[in-house]
Design an enzyme around this catalytic site. Structure first.
Site, PDB file in Angstrom:
ATOM      1  N   TYR A   1      52.274  43.469  24.697  1.00 34.33           N
ATOM      2  CA  TYR A   1      52.214  43.160  26.229  1.00 34.33           C
ATOM      3  C   TYR A   1      53.130  44.259  27.099  1.00 34.33           C
ATOM      4  O   TYR A   1      52.431  44.447  28.121  1.00 34.33           O
ATOM      5  CB  TYR A   1      52.659  41.678  26.293  1.00 34.33           C
ATOM      6  CG  TYR A   1      52.653  41.191  27.762  1.00 34.33           C
ATOM      7  CD1 TYR A   1      51.564  41.044  28.443  1.00 34.33           C
ATOM      8  CD2 TYR A   1      53.923  41.017  28.352  1.00 34.33           C
ATOM      9  CE1 TYR A   1      51.239  40.679  29.894  1.00 34.33           C
ATOM     10  CE2 TYR A   1      53.770  40.490  29.858  1.00 34.33           C
ATOM     11  CZ  TYR A   1      52.656  40.487  30.398  1.00 34.33           C
ATOM     12  OH  TYR A   1      52.455  40.126  31.846  1.00 34.33           O
TER      13      TYR A   1
ATOM     14  N   LYS B   1      51.872  47.018  29.915  1.00 35.49           N
ATOM     15  CA  LYS B   1      52.549  46.978  31.417  1.00 35.49           C
ATOM     16  C   LYS B   1      53.013  48.292  31.666  1.00 35.49           C
ATOM     17  O   LYS B   1      53.046  48.872  32.871  1.00 35.49           O
ATOM     18  CB  LYS B   1      53.591  45.690  31.655  1.00 35.49           C
ATOM     19  CG  LYS B   1      52.764  44.391  31.620  1.00 35.49           C
ATOM     20  CD  LYS B   1      51.613  44.312  32.634  1.00 35.49           C
ATOM     21  CE  LYS B   1      50.814  42.873  32.538  1.00 35.49           C
ATOM     22  NZ  LYS B   1      49.622  42.963  33.530  1.00 35.49           N
TER      23      LYS B   1
ATOM     24  N   THR C   1      52.394  30.295  35.077  1.00 38.46           N
ATOM     25  CA  THR C   1      50.825  30.303  35.012  1.00 38.46           C
ATOM     26  C   THR C   1      50.426  29.710  33.528  1.00 38.46           C
ATOM     27  O   THR C   1      51.315  29.826  32.500  1.00 38.46           O
ATOM     28  CB  THR C   1      50.176  31.848  35.245  1.00 38.46           C
ATOM     29  OG1 THR C   1      50.573  32.718  34.336  1.00 38.46           O
ATOM     30  CG2 THR C   1      50.766  32.176  36.793  1.00 38.46           C
TER      31      THR C   1
END
Length: 339
Positions: A208, A212, A245
């Protein structure tokens, strides 16, 4: 079967994430007073956003609609997203929802072709969709899932829609590409171009973070090229903050103490404020050219120094373009020399 070494590095990366997240939360608290933005009236503008059906993206769409922007959402579950917005907004006149699967370059191509035909001039592209800490998976294009969804598919979409963005932009009012990234790039491992799929040792946290980092490296390289070849288009990265989220679903903290996130994280609406500022707000701060800026809390910020490594930027660009060679005719002319 996971090896002892891989288990060790998985634990190490979890520690890195907590340290990075803690630093980012403190940063959000310190600069909270800047995290506000008065929405302008952008009647007549057209915006494309990926993954606008939940979390931060959902609130970004609502803010864009409040600015009178025509918004086209690309998402996997069209009916679900459509039903959600129909229950939230008064009219769907300025909202269109189209199918888009970021795990498929073919789907990205079809989506872009549809959008290009319907909207010759596009003012804003928000590359927002993402996955986080998912199990190892190769997409049907043979790319590790984090890298495919968070970076490569958005890179491809940006290039496909670039002619429409150029058409809408001017030196006075530039079109804009906004890449929604993360402070997690700060703990990314070095990008191993000999094993981009992390097939030798996969760690979800590292994958991840690497996706990014790739976003920001690409943003900076494209920014430089845009200044030369299409100066009416700006491209920026934005870190929305540590936001509670659905991306946190399945993480240790979400499983063991979900209530903690509600107190220490931004809400999706607060995270969307930062992203919307990057979409519609003023970017040219203190005389710095906006093309390679990185934003958080509605203000210019500085990503990790490794994002400035030109050699890595160039290698990533060449590698990314090579993976798109079957779409050679659709790649902007000034980028074909890097393929």
């Amino acid at each position: 079967m996971i090896s002892i070494g891989q288990l060790f590095y998985t634990v190490v990366y979890q520690i890195f994430y907590y340290l990075c997240g803690g630093k980012a939360i403190i940063n959000d608290l310190v600069y909270r007073r800047f995290n506000k933005f008065e929405l302008p009236n952008r009647e007549g503008d057209v915006a494309i956003i990926t993954g606008g059906g939940r979390g931060i993206g959902f609130h970004v769409v609502k803010k864009l609609l409040a600015s009178n922007v025509k918004v086209i959402i690309g998402c996997r579950n069209v009916d679900q997203v459509k039903n959600k917005f129909q229950s939230e907004i008064k009219t769907m006149d300025k909202l269109e929802i189209l199918h888009l699967d970021m795990k498929s370059l073919e789907s990205v191509y079809s989506f872009a072709k549809n959008v290009r035909e319907k909207y010759p001039a596009i003012n804003l592209l928000v590359n927002n969709a993402g996955v986080m800490f998912v199990p190892y998976e190769l997409t049907k294009d043979g790319v590790e899932c984090h890298l495919a969804v968070n970076y490569l598919s958005h890179f491809f979409l940006s290039l496909l829609l670039l002619p429409n963005l150029i058409k809408a932009g001017s030196m006075e009012t530039k079109s804009r590409i906004v890449n929604v990234t993360s402070c997690a790039h700060e703990v990314s491992p070095r990008i191993d171009f000999n094993d981009l799929n992390m097939s030798k040792a996969y760690i979800a946290n590292a994958a991840y973070a690497r996706s990014k980092l790739a976003q920001i490296l690409s943003t900076k390289r494209l920014a430089s090229l845009f200044q030369q070849h299409c100066p009416t288009v700006d491209i920026v990265s934005v870190h929305p903050g540590i936001v509670d989220t659905e991306l946190f679903n399945g993480t240790i903290l979400k499983v063991t103490a979900p209530w903690v996130l509600r107190y220490i994280c931004k809400s999706p609406e607060q995270g969307a404020t930062t992203v919307t500022h990057a979409c519609l707000g003023p970017l040219n701060t203190d005389g710095v050219k906006p093309n390679s800026l990185y934003y958080s809390n509605c203000r210019q910020d500085t990503p990790h120094p490794m994002c400035d490594n030109l050699a890595t930027q160039q290698t990533l660009l060449a590698s990314s373009l090579t993976s798109l060679k079957q779409y050679y005719d659709d790649i902007p002319t000034f980028l074909r020399e890097f393929m």
